[in-house]
Design an enzyme around this catalytic site. Sequence first.
Site, PDB file in Angstrom:
ATOM      1  N   THR A 573      40.290  41.170  11.837  1.00  0.00           N
ATOM      2  CA  THR A 573      39.294  41.593  12.827  1.00  0.00           C
ATOM      3  C   THR A 573      39.537  43.022  13.302  1.00  0.00           C
ATOM      4  O   THR A 573      38.621  43.662  13.830  1.00  0.00           O
ATOM      5  CB  THR A 573      39.255  40.642  14.037  1.00  0.00           C
ATOM      6  OG1 THR A 573      40.555  40.588  14.637  1.00  0.00           O
ATOM      7  CG2 THR A 573      38.834  39.243  13.608  1.00  0.00           C
ATOM      8  N   ASP A 574      40.752  43.527  13.108  1.00  0.00           N
ATOM      9  CA  ASP A 574      41.027  44.931  13.445  1.00  0.00           C
ATOM     10  C   ASP A 574      40.277  45.891  12.521  1.00  0.00           C
ATOM     11  O   ASP A 574      40.177  47.087  12.820  1.00  0.00           O
ATOM     12  CB  ASP A 574      42.528  45.226  13.331  1.00  0.00           C
ATOM     13  CG  ASP A 574      43.322  44.630  14.481  1.00  0.00           C
ATOM     14  OD1 ASP A 574      42.716  43.933  15.314  1.00  0.00           O
ATOM     15  OD2 ASP A 574      44.540  44.847  14.542  1.00  0.00           O
ATOM     16  N   THR A 575      39.770  45.382  11.412  1.00  0.00           N
ATOM     17  CA  THR A 575      38.978  46.227  10.507  1.00  0.00           C
ATOM     18  C   THR A 575      37.487  46.128  10.805  1.00  0.00           C
ATOM     19  O   THR A 575      36.703  46.930  10.296  1.00  0.00           O
ATOM     20  CB  THR A 575      39.226  45.843   9.035  1.00  0.00           C
ATOM     21  OG1 THR A 575      38.582  44.587   8.745  1.00  0.00           O
ATOM     22  CG2 THR A 575      40.698  45.727   8.729  1.00  0.00           C
TER      23      THR A 575
END
Length: 802
Positions: A573-575
């Site tokens: 989700t950091d991407t």
Amino acid sequence: MLLAPYTVLDFTDERGELGPMIMGDLGADVIKVELEDGSDSRRIAPFVEGAPEDLRSLSFQAFNRNKRSIVLDPASEDDRAVLENLIKQAHFVFEPAPDGALSSFGMSYSDVEVLNPQIVFVQISAFGNDGPHAELAFNDLTIAALAGPVALQGVVDRAPVRITVPQVWRHTGVEAASGALVAHHRRLKTGRAQFVDLSAQNTMTWTMLNSMGAFGIQGANFQRRALSYPIADFDLVYPCADGWLVALPSSKVMMGCLPLMIEEGIADESWLDMNWEAYDETMRDFDAHDVTVVDGSQLLRTFFAKRTKQELFEFGLAQGISLAPADTLEELLALDHLQSRDYWHKREVAGEVVNTAGLWAKPRFDGLSIRRPPPALGEHTEEIKAELVESSFEPMSTALSDELPFAGLTVVDFSWVAVGPISTKYLADHGAEVIRIESVMRPDVLRGAPPFKDMEPGLDNSQFYADFNSSKKSIALDMKHPEAIAIARKLIERADIVVESFTPGAITRMGLGFDDIKAINPAVIMVSTCLMGQTGPAAQLAGYGYHAGAIAGFYEVTGWPDLGPSGPWIAYTDTIAPRFITTLLASAIDHRHRTGEGGYFDVAQIETALHFLGPELMDCQLNGFSATRAGNRSRFFAPQGCYPCQGEDRWCAIAVDSNVHWQKLCQVIGNSRLADKYKDHADRLAAHDEIDKVISAWSADLDAYVVMQKLQAQGVPAGVVQKSSDLLDDPQNKHREFYRYLDHPMMGQVPYAGHQYKISNYDNGPRGPAPMLGEHSFEVLSQVLNLSDEEIAAAYASGAIN
């Protein structure tokens, strides 16, 4: 509404239509221009029965709200005149290549620029507008393979795997909106049209996070590790009574579980006397302590196995530790936290009311909204034509500056790890002065994470940190010190933007919450981002993108059906979240330019990520199909997979999307019997195992690039499963100058990942290497805050600067 003054012409199909939708959420008037038979995205499975033919596709339903549809005929002179008039009055055009709807009118960027000399034209393609790979055949699997993330996912004794649910064009769509708004700010500075050339391959490479240029930093590639933590050899994914759980076996998690583990005889009381600091150090160095995180993970495995996912999730919230269930789509739809935040947007589809992915940011004013459902084909044709008036182009800007898009803006960056820093890097690379607030006492965890230059750990030796902090300045403040808070307030007084990613409530307790800083800087733009958002029963869940990725359903859809979830590489989700946040920040900056108003935005990373499962969430509710991991296989087309090639751990992805592809594949491998035996997808899906054996026998003795070349020559989508070492030598990456070598004070000349898009007549950056910890403390105090020598000396002497 942040983008209310702007008109977007959307010619996209599956390739990128999420981007214009996001701009529609922000208030833009998005006009979907379609031909008589409609966008191809209206014909993408899965489908729902009972809906009109043009609205059966759940993919179309997921990515086309807040749009109006107009149907135009390329053979009609009247319709061509309408299109030209639309272009003259538009601000943005989104067009996929090749074979986008605009090209059906015989038009390209050069034609559009003549009609509108200040247009922002975003071209979305698999590999970029030009270059040695620009014409390759492609699909979701082969782009992801060539981009790099596939090589990092799965178990070592099987083929590497993609995320089963298609992701490429979802990432690329949101990145298209982000790139469009950089180009918009450049248009305002230069007064010229902007051509944005977006590569889906480069977009997917960014999902590799710390592995993008790892080989060029540490001299080795990262390897896929299945259920283990991706960059060390301890468990991250654990079986529990009814599924799987993601947890880091850190001291905090261990101490939260120890009382019950001792009570149940799982652990003995010697654990109570643990040197926890040394224990945590074993995440990086197994020799740091006799008891390691591997020992801890073995105890956790026994403890978790007895309990359900929900029981452990609730236990973790009560104990203040991060235990993240690998949710199925049904569990995700039932998550109390999302209900409490009123996240879901209820919509009627085929006569049933379903929960669809809702707004992805919560502002304190009317900045985003959902105003209309996905349009029927041509639903607004007459309405849009009636609005048009015969006109000539009217310029938005008369400026002729060569300033960078965000030049003149000051950003105070309190964020850390990935989401916040990637978002502020966007501003820094495009000209903003971004001041990163750090601390020697509590350095960013990425400074302690690989890849390290030449594998030598050090706070200024990590490219994991460096890739996400290029072009910034670093000041080292001890935020527990009152004088440091005073310095931070002085920076905020001068700031245009403040970004923070602390646990909810933490920055307010420092006296730096939005109400506090608005009192001293009324026009400030502030974004708070964390895993679950600032409110709700799970708001205090502190963790990383792999925790959010598990809760958001992405572990459930990555891996093999007969094994536990492998999970996407590291913090998936950091991407995703930064693509939304950068779009939001650029829109808020534009809104402030026009109105003088700032604003506050709460961005829950999980809420952005759920858009990447939009069709699947509706499919689950309407058709009862819950997407799960299926290796590399497609639900609808066959064969698709990663096939072994000559050499150690070398693979080539091959994806048949049509019967023509199948016939060509069989021709290349020399097996006409197979072609005749399995003529349609249903037959091939049923015989996938047999077909895979035949393809594998053919590919195993060939170089992976030879396999790719043979199939590509016949128009069959194929792509080598590339690792970091391959990406650094990839001819398309070299053509696009994707990797930029910058001179870092500690690491020397090292490769930084560039941007996913190129903008005409503009060097995107990054502009400079990441800062060393506290490198610019004196410069910020003296040149930004204009403190006297005596004031600076006092700040150092007090310990506020560390």
